[in-house]
Design a protein around this motif. Structure first.
Motif, PDB file in Angstrom:
ATOM      1  N   GLN A   1      40.945  41.769  33.524  1.00 21.97           N
ATOM      2  CA  GLN A   1      42.233  41.237  33.940  1.00 21.97           C
ATOM      3  C   GLN A   1      42.104  40.497  35.275  1.00 21.97           C
ATOM      4  N   ARG A   2      41.201  40.975  36.117  1.00 23.48           N
ATOM      5  CA  ARG A   2      40.973  40.307  37.402  1.00 23.48           C
ATOM      6  C   ARG A   2      40.475  38.884  37.179  1.00 23.48           C
ATOM      7  N   TYR A   3      39.568  38.700  36.231  1.00 25.89           N
ATOM      8  CA  TYR A   3      39.023  37.380  35.949  1.00 25.89           C
ATOM      9  C   TYR A   3      40.067  36.463  35.324  1.00 25.89           C
ATOM     10  N   LEU A   4      40.912  37.025  34.489  1.00 26.47           N
ATOM     11  CA  LEU A   4      41.985  36.220  33.909  1.00 26.47           C
ATOM     12  C   LEU A   4      42.971  35.762  34.983  1.00 26.47           C
ATOM     13  N   ARG A   5      43.272  36.652  35.918  1.00 31.48           N
ATOM     14  CA  ARG A   5      44.156  36.288  37.025  1.00 31.48           C
ATOM     15  C   ARG A   5      43.509  35.214  37.903  1.00 31.48           C
ATOM     16  N   LEU A   6      42.214  35.365  38.148  1.00 27.39           N
ATOM     17  CA  LEU A   6      41.483  34.382  38.939  1.00 27.39           C
ATOM     18  C   LEU A   6      41.459  33.025  38.225  1.00 27.39           C
ATOM     19  N   TYR A   7      41.232  33.037  36.921  1.00 27.88           N
ATOM     20  CA  TYR A   7      41.257  31.796  36.142  1.00 27.88           C
ATOM     21  C   TYR A   7      42.644  31.156  36.184  1.00 27.88           C
ATOM     22  N   ALA A   8      43.694  31.970  36.143  1.00 30.28           N
ATOM     23  CA  ALA A   8      45.057  31.436  36.240  1.00 30.28           C
ATOM     24  C   ALA A   8      45.279  30.768  37.591  1.00 30.28           C
ATOM     25  N   TYR A   9      44.735  31.355  38.661  1.00 33.21           N
ATOM     26  CA  TYR A   9      44.847  30.728  39.977  1.00 33.21           C
ATOM     27  C   TYR A   9      44.092  29.400  40.022  1.00 33.21           C
TER      28      TYR A   9
END
Length: 96
Positions: free
Chosen positions: A2-10
């Motif tokens: 989920q951290r990577y998905l949030r980072l990708y969203a940023y």
């Protein structure tokens, strides 16, 4: 994960805001892409106005093929193109 998905969203949000700095260029790119897709689809529609099958493919099968091709090409242009266009310059200058 989920951290990577949030980072990708940023990253996506930053990229979108950076592209919107020049709004006219951004909208022209969208229009240019839409025209490209419409011309590709119109070309095959025009071919199938004059024939029922082409190399054993009917119109629906060809449209599925063209649609998948355009989708894959759009993903490729979105993900890889900017980096690949700059790779030669990076190799030449030895930079990141």
């Amino acid at each position: 994960m989920q951290r990577y998905l949030r980072l990708y969203a940023y990253f996506l949000q930053f990229s979108f805001s950076r592209a919107m700095e020049f709004r006219l260029d951004f909208f022209f790119r969208i229009v240019m892409d839409l025209v490209y897709y419409l011309v590709n689809i119109a070309f095959f529609k025009l071919l199938y106005l004059h024939t029922g099958t082409l190399a054993g493919w009917n119109e629906r099968q060809a449209m599925v093929f063209v649609s998948i091709y355009l989708l894959v090409e759009a993903v490729h242009m979105t993900v890889f193109t900017d980096n690949l266009w700059n790779m030669g310059d990076f190799v030449y200058r030895g930079g990141p």
